[in-house]
Design a protein around this motif. Structure first.
Motif, short mmCIF file in Angstrom:
data_model
loop_
_atom_site.label_atom_id
_atom_site.label_comp_id
_atom_site.label_asym_id
_atom_site.label_seq_id
_atom_site.Cartn_x
_atom_site.Cartn_y
_atom_site.Cartn_z
N TYR A 1 -2.93 -0.09 -6.55
CA TYR A 1 -2.69 -1.38 -5.74
C TYR A 1 -3.52 -2.40 -6.51
CZ TYR A 1 -3.40 -5.22 -2.65
OH TYR A 1 -3.16 -6.53 -2.24
N CYS B 1 -9.61 -5.10 -2.42
CA CYS B 1 -10.00 -3.83 -2.55
C CYS B 1 -11.34 -3.19 -1.85
CB CYS B 1 -9.92 -3.16 -3.98
SG CYS B 1 -8.39 -3.07 -4.65
N THR C 1 -4.38 5.52 -5.40
CA THR C 1 -3.58 4.63 -4.69
C THR C 1 -4.34 3.15 -4.78
OG1 THR C 1 -2.81 6.07 -3.00
CG2 THR C 1 -2.62 3.86 -2.57
N TRP D 1 0.90 -1.26 0.05
CA TRP D 1 0.10 -0.09 -0.11
C TRP D 1 0.87 1.29 -0.17
CZ3 TRP D 1 -4.96 0.49 -1.27
CH2 TRP D 1 -5.52 1.76 -0.94
#
Length: 155
Positions: free
Chosen positions: A83, A128, A79, A56
């Motif tokens: 990821y 996620c 972000t 992360w």
């Protein structure tokens, strides 16, 4: 059973209470045919969380440098997108993300085979969403791993 034992069983959780009554759950990964310890055994939870944190932070730096331009709201979404791409591409090809590699973890199929892009995309999407990643079974596999038929093992 006196009050102290009852309170102790409540504090230690249902698994410990069942084990104290003689129920044998086996070790983590036994149902999957994995060894108890060492290479190929289920990776410890703390190490998996630390690997996720490292990944992360790497994605945060990439998103900050390439996309966000200092906007805090945009940084969070970028972000997450970085990821997702990192997890799909690296787990789908070599079975590890940079954080997992640093901490000695590999993602493999429950049958021991490579995960592939479709299953790694499903797994990354569920990570996620967060909730599937924090719902575990007795082998400490998250719901995301169960649905993608994967397991994180030590390398």
């Amino acid at each position: 059973m006196d009050r102290r034992q009852a309170a102790g069983s409540w504090l230690s959780g249902p698994r410990a209470a069942a084990e104290s009554m003689g129920v044998d759950f086996g070790y983590r990964g036994e149902q999957l045919g994995l060894p108890r310890e060492g290479r190929g055994s289920i990776a410890p939870v703390g190490r998996r969380i630390a690997a996720l944190y490292l990944d992360w932070m790497l994605c945060w730096v990439i998103a900050y440098g390439l996309f966000a331009g200092g906007e805090p709201r945009a940084l969070s979404l970028w972000t997450l997108a970085v990821y997702f791409l990192l997890a799909v591409l690296t787990v789908g090809t070599i079975g590890v993300t940079p954080g997992k590699r640093l901490l000695g973890i590999r993602v493999v199929g429950a049958d021991g085979a490579r995960l592939g892009f479709v299953r790694s995309a499903l797994r990354a999407l569920l990570v996620c969403l967060i909730v599937p990643a924090v719902v575990w079974d007795r082998d400490t596999r998250g719901l995301h791993d169960r649905l993608a038929r994967s397991v994180e093992v030590r390398i």
